[in-house]
Write a protein that holds these residues in place. Structure first.
Motif, PDB file in Angstrom:
ATOM      1  N   ASN A 115       0.806  -1.182   0.238  1.00  0.00           N
ATOM      2  CA  ASN A 115       0.135  -0.021   0.051  1.00  0.00           C
ATOM      3  C   ASN A 115       0.877   1.330  -0.021  1.00  0.00           C
ATOM      4  N   SER A 116       1.949   0.943   0.597  1.00  0.00           N
ATOM      5  CA  SER A 116       2.951   2.413   0.501  1.00  0.00           C
ATOM      6  C   SER A 116       3.644   2.554  -0.938  1.00  0.00           C
ATOM      7  N   LEU A 117       3.548   1.695  -1.681  1.00  0.00           N
ATOM      8  CA  LEU A 117       4.139   1.911  -3.085  1.00  0.00           C
ATOM      9  C   LEU A 117       3.542   2.713  -3.943  1.00  0.00           C
ATOM     10  N   SER A 118       4.291   3.541  -4.761  1.00  0.00           N
ATOM     11  CA  SER A 118       3.586   4.205  -5.824  1.00  0.00           C
ATOM     12  C   SER A 118       3.395   3.110  -7.201  1.00  0.00           C
ATOM     13  N   LYS A 119       2.529   3.558  -8.274  1.00  0.00           N
ATOM     14  CA  LYS A 119       2.455   2.632  -9.240  1.00  0.00           C
ATOM     15  C   LYS A 119       3.677   2.052  -9.885  1.00  0.00           C
ATOM     16  N   GLU A 120       4.699   2.957 -10.060  1.00  0.00           N
ATOM     17  CA  GLU A 120       5.819   2.681 -10.636  1.00  0.00           C
ATOM     18  C   GLU A 120       6.701   1.856  -9.637  1.00  0.00           C
ATOM     19  N   GLU A 121       6.901   2.069  -8.387  1.00  0.00           N
ATOM     20  CA  GLU A 121       7.356   1.175  -7.351  1.00  0.00           C
ATOM     21  C   GLU A 121       6.589  -0.194  -7.244  1.00  0.00           C
ATOM     22  N   LEU A 122       5.295  -0.196  -7.443  1.00  0.00           N
ATOM     23  CA  LEU A 122       4.721  -1.533  -7.365  1.00  0.00           C
ATOM     24  C   LEU A 122       5.057  -2.520  -8.687  1.00  0.00           C
ATOM     25  N   LYS A 127       8.461  -6.947 -10.533  1.00  0.00           N
ATOM     26  CA  LYS A 127       9.493  -7.694 -11.269  1.00  0.00           C
ATOM     27  C   LYS A 127      10.675  -8.130 -10.433  1.00  0.00           C
ATOM     28  N   GLN A 128      10.901  -7.480  -9.297  1.00  0.00           N
ATOM     29  CA  GLN A 128      11.766  -8.125  -8.310  1.00  0.00           C
ATOM     30  C   GLN A 128      11.422  -9.309  -7.749  1.00  0.00           C
ATOM     31  N   ILE A 129      10.208  -9.580  -7.412  1.00  0.00           N
ATOM     32  CA  ILE A 129       9.722 -10.701  -6.815  1.00  0.00           C
ATOM     33  C   ILE A 129       9.856 -11.952  -7.859  1.00  0.00           C
ATOM     34  N   LEU A 130       9.455 -11.570  -9.165  1.00  0.00           N
ATOM     35  CA  LEU A 130       9.545 -12.513 -10.141  1.00  0.00           C
ATOM     36  C   LEU A 130      10.933 -13.008 -10.313  1.00  0.00           C
ATOM     37  N   GLY A 131      11.739 -12.016 -10.126  1.00  0.00           N
ATOM     38  CA  GLY A 131      13.112 -12.320 -10.574  1.00  0.00           C
ATOM     39  C   GLY A 131      14.280 -12.959  -9.545  1.00  0.00           C
ATOM     40  N   SER A 132      13.579 -12.792  -8.407  1.00  0.00           N
ATOM     41  CA  SER A 132      14.430 -13.398  -7.345  1.00  0.00           C
ATOM     42  C   SER A 132      13.713 -14.317  -6.240  1.00  0.00           C
ATOM     43  N   GLU A 133      12.635 -14.276  -6.034  1.00  0.00           N
ATOM     44  CA  GLU A 133      11.995 -15.067  -4.993  1.00  0.00           C
ATOM     45  C   GLU A 133      11.579 -16.322  -5.412  1.00  0.00           C
ATOM     46  N   GLY A 134      11.261 -16.711  -6.871  1.00  0.00           N
ATOM     47  CA  GLY A 134      11.014 -18.008  -6.959  1.00  0.00           C
ATOM     48  C   GLY A 134       9.398 -18.250  -6.665  1.00  0.00           C
ATOM     49  N   PHE A 135       9.041 -19.755  -6.486  1.00  0.00           N
ATOM     50  CA  PHE A 135       7.899 -19.838  -6.038  1.00  0.00           C
ATOM     51  C   PHE A 135       7.889 -20.652  -4.756  1.00  0.00           C
ATOM     52  N   SER A 136       6.975 -20.341  -3.935  1.00  0.00           N
ATOM     53  CA  SER A 136       6.686 -20.648  -2.481  1.00  0.00           C
ATOM     54  C   SER A 136       6.352 -22.111  -2.571  1.00  0.00           C
ATOM     55  N   GLU A 137       6.140 -22.528  -1.338  1.00  0.00           N
ATOM     56  CA  GLU A 137       5.567 -24.054  -1.234  1.00  0.00           C
ATOM     57  C   GLU A 137       4.115 -24.219  -1.832  1.00  0.00           C
ATOM     58  N   LYS A 138       3.341 -23.038  -1.750  1.00  0.00           N
ATOM     59  CA  LYS A 138       2.000 -23.090  -2.202  1.00  0.00           C
ATOM     60  C   LYS A 138       1.854 -22.922  -3.611  1.00  0.00           C
ATOM     61  N   ILE A 148      -3.105  -7.950  -7.138  1.00  0.00           N
ATOM     62  CA  ILE A 148      -4.460  -7.466  -6.758  1.00  0.00           C
ATOM     63  C   ILE A 148      -4.231  -5.942  -6.685  1.00  0.00           C
ATOM     64  N   ALA A 149      -3.219  -5.318  -6.045  1.00  0.00           N
ATOM     65  CA  ALA A 149      -2.957  -4.108  -5.920  1.00  0.00           C
ATOM     66  C   ALA A 149      -2.681  -3.238  -7.238  1.00  0.00           C
ATOM     67  N   ARG A 150      -1.991  -3.989  -8.250  1.00  0.00           N
ATOM     68  CA  ARG A 150      -1.616  -3.135  -9.565  1.00  0.00           C
ATOM     69  C   ARG A 150      -2.756  -3.003 -10.424  1.00  0.00           C
ATOM     70  N   LYS A 151      -3.770  -4.214 -10.194  1.00  0.00           N
ATOM     71  CA  LYS A 151      -4.723  -4.202 -10.952  1.00  0.00           C
ATOM     72  C   LYS A 151      -6.001  -3.354 -10.500  1.00  0.00           C
ATOM     73  N   SER A 152      -6.103  -3.263  -9.380  1.00  0.00           N
ATOM     74  CA  SER A 152      -7.256  -2.285  -8.517  1.00  0.00           C
ATOM     75  C   SER A 152      -6.672  -0.944  -8.572  1.00  0.00           C
ATOM     76  N   GLU A 153      -5.381  -0.540  -8.700  1.00  0.00           N
ATOM     77  CA  GLU A 153      -4.926   0.622  -8.727  1.00  0.00           C
ATOM     78  C   GLU A 153      -5.147   1.434  -7.245  1.00  0.00           C
ATOM     79  N   GLY A 154      -5.476   0.779  -6.101  1.00  0.00           N
ATOM     80  CA  GLY A 154      -5.932   1.328  -5.191  1.00  0.00           C
ATOM     81  C   GLY A 154      -5.401   0.616  -4.051  1.00  0.00           C
ATOM     82  N   ASN A 155      -5.431   1.051  -2.907  1.00  0.00           N
ATOM     83  CA  ASN A 155      -5.155   0.493  -1.558  1.00  0.00           C
ATOM     84  C   ASN A 155      -5.976  -0.787  -1.224  1.00  0.00           C
ATOM     85  N   LEU A 156      -5.105  -1.881  -0.799  1.00  0.00           N
ATOM     86  CA  LEU A 156      -5.938  -2.848  -0.296  1.00  0.00           C
ATOM     87  C   LEU A 156      -6.353  -2.711   1.239  1.00  0.00           C
TER      88      LEU A 156
END
Length: 187
Positions: A115-122, A127-138, A148-156
């Protein structure tokens, strides 16, 4: 805690209340919920961009709910909640599920950060998550709230209702503004 069920019933009679579901949340249930939403949007929403956006956010929210039901939720009788509301100026998608207290702080921190991130920061965080964190056990990359935040363009919006020392009910609420159909105003 005493619950006023007549109030709940009256709230559900509100014409804006399109869908409410409480129960197991798996592939079959998510597909059924999404079909209902798709049908309602097809008849109620004139703008195809809004229809697509609402459907995509609902998909993310309900998949996120399914992925994040606590591991032992079925054993202790926990189920998920899915709500869809339509208003003249917006749609509301809400989900709810039980979480153990040890998960609460991590969820709060993640959503507050998003919620604290701007549209660009989001976009960069995505990109950072896709590039470095990989997939969780789920089987996810931890992108649910970010998408959800990117698509809704608002705070969760979220809330935790504490049930006891170990358990809370986590509610996520997303508002999607209706976009006016420009064709209606051009004639």
């Amino acid at each position: 805690m005493k619950k006023d069920y007549s109030q709940v019933y009256n709230e559900m009679q509100d014409e804006n209340f399109i869908l409410s579901y409480k129960g197991q949340v798996g592939f079959v249930q998510i597909n059924s919920l999404l079909r209902i939403i798709e049908d309602r949007l097809e008849t109620a929403e004139q703008n195809p961009k809004t229809r697509k956006k609402v459907y995509n956010i609902a998909t993310e929210c309900y998949q996120n709910l399914s992925h994040h039901l606590e591991k032992h939720s079925e054993e202790i009788g926990m189920k998920g909640l899915a709500v869809f509301e339509a208003y003249q100026d917006k749609y509301i998608i809400a989900t709810g599920n039980y979480v153990f207290k040890q998960s609460e702080q991590k969820i709060k921190e993640k959503i507050d950060y998003i919620n604290s991130l701007s549209k660009e920061e989001l976009r960069e965080y995505h990109k950072q998550i896709l590039g470095s964190e990989g997939f969780s056990e789920k089987g996810t990359a931890g992108l649910g709230f970010v998408d959800i935040a990117r698509k809704s363009e608002g705070n969760l919006r979220y809330e935790f209702s504490h049930l006891d020392d170990n358990l809370a009910f986590f509610t996520l609420k997303v508002e999607i503004p209706r976009i006016e159909n420009k064709q209606e105003h051009s004639s």
